[in-house]
Design a protein around this motif. Structure first.
Motif, PDB file in Angstrom:
ATOM      1  N   ALA A 115       0.881   2.644 -19.870  1.00 56.61           N
ATOM      2  CA  ALA A 115       1.365   3.365 -21.343  1.00 56.61           C
ATOM      3  C   ALA A 115       0.186   4.051 -21.674  1.00 56.61           C
ATOM      4  CB  ALA A 115       0.459   1.885 -22.440  1.00 56.61           C
ATOM      5  N   ALA A 116      -0.868   4.178 -20.547  1.00 58.53           N
ATOM      6  CA  ALA A 116      -1.941   4.987 -21.093  1.00 58.53           C
ATOM      7  C   ALA A 116      -1.667   6.559 -19.929  1.00 58.53           C
ATOM      8  CB  ALA A 116      -3.184   4.820 -20.735  1.00 58.53           C
ATOM      9  N   SER A 117      -0.256   6.402 -19.288  1.00 61.54           N
ATOM     10  CA  SER A 117       0.179   7.159 -18.544  1.00 61.54           C
ATOM     11  C   SER A 117      -0.647   7.802 -17.318  1.00 61.54           C
ATOM     12  CB  SER A 117       0.603   8.862 -19.583  1.00 61.54           C
ATOM     13  OG  SER A 117       1.674   8.473 -20.219  1.00 61.54           O
ATOM     14  N   ASP A 118      -1.603   7.413 -16.410  1.00 60.62           N
ATOM     15  CA  ASP A 118      -2.472   7.133 -15.807  1.00 60.62           C
ATOM     16  C   ASP A 118      -2.240   7.452 -14.912  1.00 60.62           C
ATOM     17  OD1 ASP A 118      -3.587   4.928 -16.698  1.00 60.62           O
ATOM     18  OD2 ASP A 118      -5.715   5.741 -17.065  1.00 60.62           O
ATOM     19  N   THR A 119      -1.047   6.272 -14.505  1.00 61.18           N
ATOM     20  CA  THR A 119      -0.768   5.363 -13.347  1.00 61.18           C
ATOM     21  C   THR A 119       1.009   5.435 -13.407  1.00 61.18           C
ATOM     22  OG1 THR A 119      -2.703   3.614 -13.565  1.00 61.18           O
ATOM     23  CG2 THR A 119      -1.108   3.389 -12.242  1.00 61.18           C
ATOM     24  N   VAL A 120       1.013   6.136 -12.073  1.00 61.41           N
ATOM     25  CA  VAL A 120       2.379   5.859 -11.643  1.00 61.41           C
ATOM     26  C   VAL A 120       2.077   4.903 -10.777  1.00 61.41           C
ATOM     27  CG1 VAL A 120       4.194   6.962 -10.506  1.00 61.41           C
ATOM     28  CG2 VAL A 120       2.754   8.892 -12.236  1.00 61.41           C
ATOM     29  N   TRP A 121       3.953   3.926 -11.170  1.00 64.05           N
ATOM     30  CA  TRP A 121       3.679   2.895 -10.059  1.00 64.05           C
ATOM     31  C   TRP A 121       5.621   3.454  -9.179  1.00 64.05           C
ATOM     32  CZ3 TRP A 121       1.537   1.190 -14.573  1.00 64.05           C
ATOM     33  CH2 TRP A 121       0.984   0.696 -14.529  1.00 64.05           C
ATOM     34  N   TRP A 122       5.888   3.130  -8.173  1.00 61.96           N
ATOM     35  CA  TRP A 122       6.588   3.212  -7.455  1.00 61.96           C
ATOM     36  C   TRP A 122       6.793   2.037  -6.859  1.00 61.96           C
ATOM     37  CZ3 TRP A 122       8.021   8.498  -4.379  1.00 61.96           C
ATOM     38  CH2 TRP A 122       8.307   9.880  -4.998  1.00 61.96           C
ATOM     39  N   TYR A 123       8.623   1.318  -7.502  1.00 61.62           N
ATOM     40  CA  TYR A 123       8.953   0.613  -6.848  1.00 61.62           C
ATOM     41  C   TYR A 123      10.364   0.785  -6.124  1.00 61.62           C
ATOM     42  CZ  TYR A 123       6.643  -2.327 -10.649  1.00 61.62           C
ATOM     43  OH  TYR A 123       5.495  -2.591 -12.080  1.00 61.62           O
ATOM     44  N   PHE A 124      10.234  -0.273  -4.728  1.00 60.78           N
ATOM     45  CA  PHE A 124      11.509   0.070  -3.731  1.00 60.78           C
ATOM     46  C   PHE A 124      11.542  -0.633  -3.067  1.00 60.78           C
ATOM     47  CE2 PHE A 124       7.080   1.673  -1.409  1.00 60.78           C
ATOM     48  CZ  PHE A 124       7.593   0.690  -0.676  1.00 60.78           C
ATOM     49  N   THR A 125      12.603  -0.751  -2.451  1.00 57.70           N
ATOM     50  CA  THR A 125      12.744  -2.094  -1.903  1.00 57.70           C
ATOM     51  C   THR A 125      12.541  -2.581  -0.252  1.00 57.70           C
ATOM     52  OG1 THR A 125      15.093  -2.026  -2.813  1.00 57.70           O
ATOM     53  CG2 THR A 125      15.178  -3.660  -1.062  1.00 57.70           C
ATOM     54  N   PRO A 126      11.781  -3.083  -0.314  1.00 54.99           N
ATOM     55  CA  PRO A 126      11.197  -3.456   1.501  1.00 54.99           C
ATOM     56  C   PRO A 126      12.495  -2.950   2.531  1.00 54.99           C
ATOM     57  CG  PRO A 126      10.386  -5.389   0.310  1.00 54.99           C
ATOM     58  CD  PRO A 126      11.331  -4.333  -0.499  1.00 54.99           C
ATOM     59  N   ASN A 127      11.564  -3.335   3.676  1.00 51.35           N
ATOM     60  CA  ASN A 127      12.437  -2.566   5.065  1.00 51.35           C
ATOM     61  C   ASN A 127      13.259  -1.819   5.442  1.00 51.35           C
ATOM     62  OD1 ASN A 127      10.456  -5.343   6.074  1.00 51.35           O
ATOM     63  ND2 ASN A 127      11.525  -6.723   4.553  1.00 51.35           N
ATOM     64  N   VAL A 128      13.699  -1.015   4.066  1.00 52.22           N
ATOM     65  CA  VAL A 128      14.723  -0.329   4.362  1.00 52.22           C
ATOM     66  C   VAL A 128      13.996   1.106   4.894  1.00 52.22           C
ATOM     67  CG1 VAL A 128      16.158   2.023   3.019  1.00 52.22           C
ATOM     68  CG2 VAL A 128      15.801  -0.979   2.522  1.00 52.22           C
ATOM     69  N   LYS A 129      12.752   1.620   4.601  1.00 55.16           N
ATOM     70  CA  LYS A 129      12.227   2.413   5.714  1.00 55.16           C
ATOM     71  C   LYS A 129      11.283   2.414   6.092  1.00 55.16           C
ATOM     72  CE  LYS A 129      12.322   7.455   4.062  1.00 55.16           C
ATOM     73  NZ  LYS A 129      12.927   7.465   5.017  1.00 55.16           N
ATOM     74  N   ASP A 130      10.725   2.481   7.347  1.00 54.23           N
ATOM     75  CA  ASP A 130       8.789   2.653   8.146  1.00 54.23           C
ATOM     76  C   ASP A 130       8.341   3.026   7.168  1.00 54.23           C
ATOM     77  OD1 ASP A 130      10.869   0.385   9.128  1.00 54.23           O
ATOM     78  OD2 ASP A 130      10.535   1.584  11.050  1.00 54.23           O
ATOM     79  N   SER A 131       7.983   4.081   6.714  1.00 55.76           N
ATOM     80  CA  SER A 131       7.331   5.197   5.584  1.00 55.76           C
ATOM     81  C   SER A 131       7.889   6.294   5.167  1.00 55.76           C
ATOM     82  CB  SER A 131       6.822   6.113   7.268  1.00 55.76           C
ATOM     83  OG  SER A 131       7.859   6.960   8.087  1.00 55.76           O
ATOM     84  N   LEU A 132       7.080   6.979   4.602  1.00 56.49           N
ATOM     85  CA  LEU A 132       7.409   8.012   3.474  1.00 56.49           C
ATOM     86  C   LEU A 132       6.667   8.822   3.156  1.00 56.49           C
ATOM     87  CD1 LEU A 132      10.141   8.469   1.039  1.00 56.49           C
ATOM     88  CD2 LEU A 132       8.638   7.052  -0.408  1.00 56.49           C
TER      89      LEU A 132
END
Length: 581
Positions: free
Chosen positions: A325-342
Motif C-alpha cells: 500500500a505504501a509502494s515501498d515493497t514489491v512482491w513477485w509471486y510465481f509457481t514453484p519448481n518451474v525454474k531453478d533460478s532467475l
C-alpha cells in the motif's frame, strides 16, 4: 501454715503480674511512627549559593541528614559544560564537587543536581536543586524554558539534552554537530526543561537524544529537535508587585521602574523531536522469503522503480508482481519448481542498478515439522459483520488466485431461504488477490455463506480451508457520518485530513488544497478523532525534519475534541476548522 499460704499467694501474684506484663508488652510494641516523606534540606553551602568572583576549586553542599548520590555523572549537569568532568563525592552529609580545570572568566555557572540526591533511609528525592556562581562580579539571571515532545504524536520526551548556543559564535548552525554548547540541561518525565543563569543574549535552541554520550549530533539515528529562529533569554515570571514594593527577580533586587519585560515565548517553547530520514532511495532487501515469493524492499516509496527479468519465462511460471500500500515493497509471486533460478534486474533513476541471479529453491529448516500451507482468506465486512448497502462482498487472499472451482455444495442463505451452488465470484483486482461475490444484496437483510475447502487455488499451489461468513446489509440507522469544513493555511501546498480511532490509528483520510467540506461516511458507532497534516512537500504523508537542511518536521494539528458517533446519527460540525501553524 498461714505463712506458707501467704508465701504461695505472693508467688502466684508475682507470676500473674509477670505474665500480664509480658502480654501487655507484646500488645503495645512500638510501630516506629509514620514514614518519613520529607526530602533532605540544604543547611550550608561553601561558598554560598549565588556567589560572585568565584575562585575556588571546590564546592560543598551540606544537608540536614545523610544522603545518597546516584549516577552523578549522568544526573548532575554543569552549564556551561566543562572539558573534564569534576569529581563529585559524598563526605558524611556533604556533597563535595572538585573541579579539575580552570573556569572561564566572567561566566555564570549553574550546577543542576537533577534526581541525583536522595535521603539515605527512605529514598526521598531532593529534586532539581540548582547551585549557581559567577567567576565575575555579577550573576546572570535570565532563563529559557519549555517542553520537548515527539513531532508525530505530541507525547513528551524524557531525558534528552537541551542545549543553547550563543548567537554571536561563528558557524552557529554547525555547532551542534561539532562543539559543546554554552548551556545544557535535561528534560524531565513530562518533557519540561529550564535553563537558568543565562546571559543577555540570543541563542540557538537544540535538543538531542545523545546515543553515544558526546553531546554532539553526529549519528544518523540520533533524534533531534530545534527552533528555526533565535531565542532571547528572559527574566523568570514573578508575581505582580504591590505599590512601592521592590521586586526581586531571581535573587536580584531592582526597582519597580526598571522591571524587565517578561518574554512569554522564551519561557514557553515547544520543540518537536524527530529522527532524520535519509532521502536517498536504497534497495534495502532482495530475497526469496518463501517458496514461490521474492521480495524487494526499498527505503522510500518506489512507484517508479523497475523490477524485471531479461529471461523468457514459460507460461507455467505464472509471474505476478504486486506492490504494498505504501509502494515501498514489491512482491513477485510465481509457481514453484518451474525454474531453478532467475535473473532479476532492479533499476531506479541513476541511483539503483542491481542485477542478481536468485536460486528459486527455498530452504526451510522446519519443513519436516510444518503442516502444508493453506490460503489465508479475509473479507471487507465491518465490525459485527456489517456490509454497507450497495457494496460488494470481497474475499481477500494471501496470494494470487489462478483458478477456482465452485461445487454444488456451496451454500448461500438469505434470512431463512437456502440456495445451493448459487455462489459465483469474479476478480476484483488485476493481481487476483481479491474476488467479488456476484450476488445482489437487499438492505436490512441477513446473509450467510459456506464454501467448502479446495475451491480457490493460489499461484503457489495452496488452496483454501472451509470459508464461512455471516453478515447483514446495514440500514441507515446502523452507521453514521461526520462532516467538517476545513480551511488550510494560506500558501500551504495541501492538507491531509485524517480520521483516527481513539488510539490514533488512521481509519480514513482525504487530501484537500482549498477550503472545503470533508465527509467521512458509513462509520460504525464509536469515538473518533480528527487531525490534519500540513503536507508542505505534497507527498501525501507526514515527513520528518532535517537539521542539515534546516527543515522542520511537518505540522500535525489535532481537532479540539474527540467525536462520539452513535448509530443513525450524523455529526455536522458547523464551525470551520481554521488550520494555523
Amino acid at each position: 501454715m498461714i505463712r506458707k499460704l501467704k508465701y504461695g499467694f505472693v508467688c502466684l501474684g508475682l507470676l500473674l503480674t509477670a505474665f500480664l506484663a509480658q502480654r501487655c508488652a507484646n500488645a503495645v510494641a512500638p510501630t516506629g511512627g509514620p514514614r518519613d516523606t520529607t526530602p533532605p534540606v540544604v543547611v550550608a553551602t561553601a561558598p554560598e549559593n549565588h556567589s560572585t568572583n568565584f575562585i575556588n576549586k571546590k564546592i560543598e553542599v551540606t544537608f540536614d541528614e545523610y544522603v545518597t548520590l546516584e549516577n552523578a555523572n549522568q544526573n548532575v549537569l554543569i552549564s556551561p559544560p566543562l572539558s573534564e568532568k569534576p569529581d563529585i563525592k559524598l563526605k558524611n552529609k556533604t556533597v563535595v564537587i572538585k573541579f579539575k580545570e580552570d573556569l572561564a572568566a566572567n561566566t555564570t555557572y549553574t550546577i543542576n543536581f537533577g534526581a541525583a540526591i536522595k535521603d539515605l533511609h527512605e529514598g526521598n528525592q531532593f529534586k532539581d536543586y540548582v547551585y549557581s556562581f559567577s567567576t565575575g562580579d555579577h550573576i546572570d539571571t535570565l532563563c529559557i524554558a519549555g517542553k520537548v515532545v515527539n513531532a508525530d504524536d505530541k507525547k513528551p520526551v524524557e531525558n534528552v539534552y537541551v542545549s543553547l548556543y550563543a548567537a554571536d559564535r561563528d558557524n552557529l548552525d554547525s555547532l551542534p554537530m561539532t562543539t559543546a554548547p554554552n548551556y545544557i540541561t535535561k528534560t524531565d518525565k513530562e518533557g519540561n526543561f529550564k535553563l537558568d543563569g543565562l546571559a543577555d543574549k540570543q541563542y540557538l535552541v537544540f535538543a538531542l537524544k545523545d546515543v553515544n554520550a558526546n553531546l554532539y549530533f553526529d549519528l544518523p539515528n540520533e533524534a533531534v529537535a530545534f527552533l528555526d529562529t533565535l531565542v532571547a533569554a528572559s527574566y523568570k515570571q514573578t508575581a505582580l508587585p504591590k505599590a512601592n514594593d521592590t521586586i526581586v527577580v531571581d535573587s536580584v533586587a531592582v526597582g519597580t521602574a526598571t522591571l524587565p519585560v517578561y518574554d512569554q515565548n522564551s519561557l514557553d517553547l515547544t520543540l518537536y523531536m524527530f529522527t532524520e530520514v535519509d532521502s536517498t532511495q536504497v534497495l534495502l532487501e532482495k530475497k526469496l522469503v518463501e517458496e514461490g515469493l521474492l521480495r524487494f524492499v526499498f527505503r522510500h516509496p518506489a512507484q517508479d522503480a523497475v523490477v524485471m527479468t531479461p529471461e523468457m519465462l514459460p507460461d507455467t511460471f505464472n509471474l505476478v508482481a504486486t506492490h504494498s500500500a505504501a509502494s515501498d515493497t514489491v512482491w513477485w509471486y510465481f509457481t514453484p519448481n518451474v525454474k531453478d533460478s532467475l535473473w532479476v534486474q532492479v533499476k531506479y533513476d541513476t541511483i539503483i542498478n542491481d542485477s542478481t541471479r536468485y536460486s528459486l529453491k527455498f530452504k526451510d529448516k522446519n519443513a519436516r515439522n510444518k503442516k502444508p500451507e493453506t490460503l489465508k482468506v479475509s473479507n471487507n465486512l465491518l465490525g459485527r459483520g456489517g456490509l454497507i448497502a450497495g457494496d460488494d462482498l470481497i474475499l481477500k487472499f494471501s496470494e494470487p488466485i489462478v483458478r477456482y472451482e465452485m461445487p454444488d455444495s456451496a451454500v448461500l442463505k438469505c434470512d431463512t431461504s437456502l440456495y445451493y451452488g448459487r455462489l459465483a465470484f469474479e476478480p476484483a483486482d488485476e493481481e487476483g488477490l481479491k474476488f467479488r461475490l456476484c450476488t445482489p444484496f437487499s438492505a436490512d437483510s441477513s446473509y450467510s455463506f459456506e464454501i467448502p475447502d479446495s475451491v480457490f487455488f493460489g499461484i503457489r499451489g495452496r488452496t483454501n480451508e472451509t470459508i464461512k461468513a455471516d453478515f447483514h446489509v446495514m440500514g441507515d440507522d446502523e452507521y453514521g457520518n461526520i462532516y467538517i469544513t476545513v480551511s488550510p493555511p494560506e500558501g500551504m501546498r495541501q492538507v491531509v485530513v485524517q480520521l483516527t480511532d481513539e488510539s490514533g490509528k488512521v481509519l480514513k483520510q482525504q487530501t484537500i488544497n482549498k477550503k472545503q467540506e470533508v465527509m467521512f461516511d458509513h462509520l460504525m458507532p464509536a469515538k473518533y478523532k480528527l487531525r490534519a497534516l500540513l503536507d508542505a512537500d505534497g507527498n501525501g504523508k507526514w515527513s520528518t525534519g532535517n537539521y542539515h537542511r534546516r527543515t522542520l518536521p511537518e505540522t500535525i494539528l489535532d481537532y479540539r475534541d474527540p467525536l462520539e458517533l452513535k448509530a443513525g446519527w450524523d455529526i455536522d460540525l458547523e464551525d470551520v476548522w481554521e488550520l494555523t501553524y
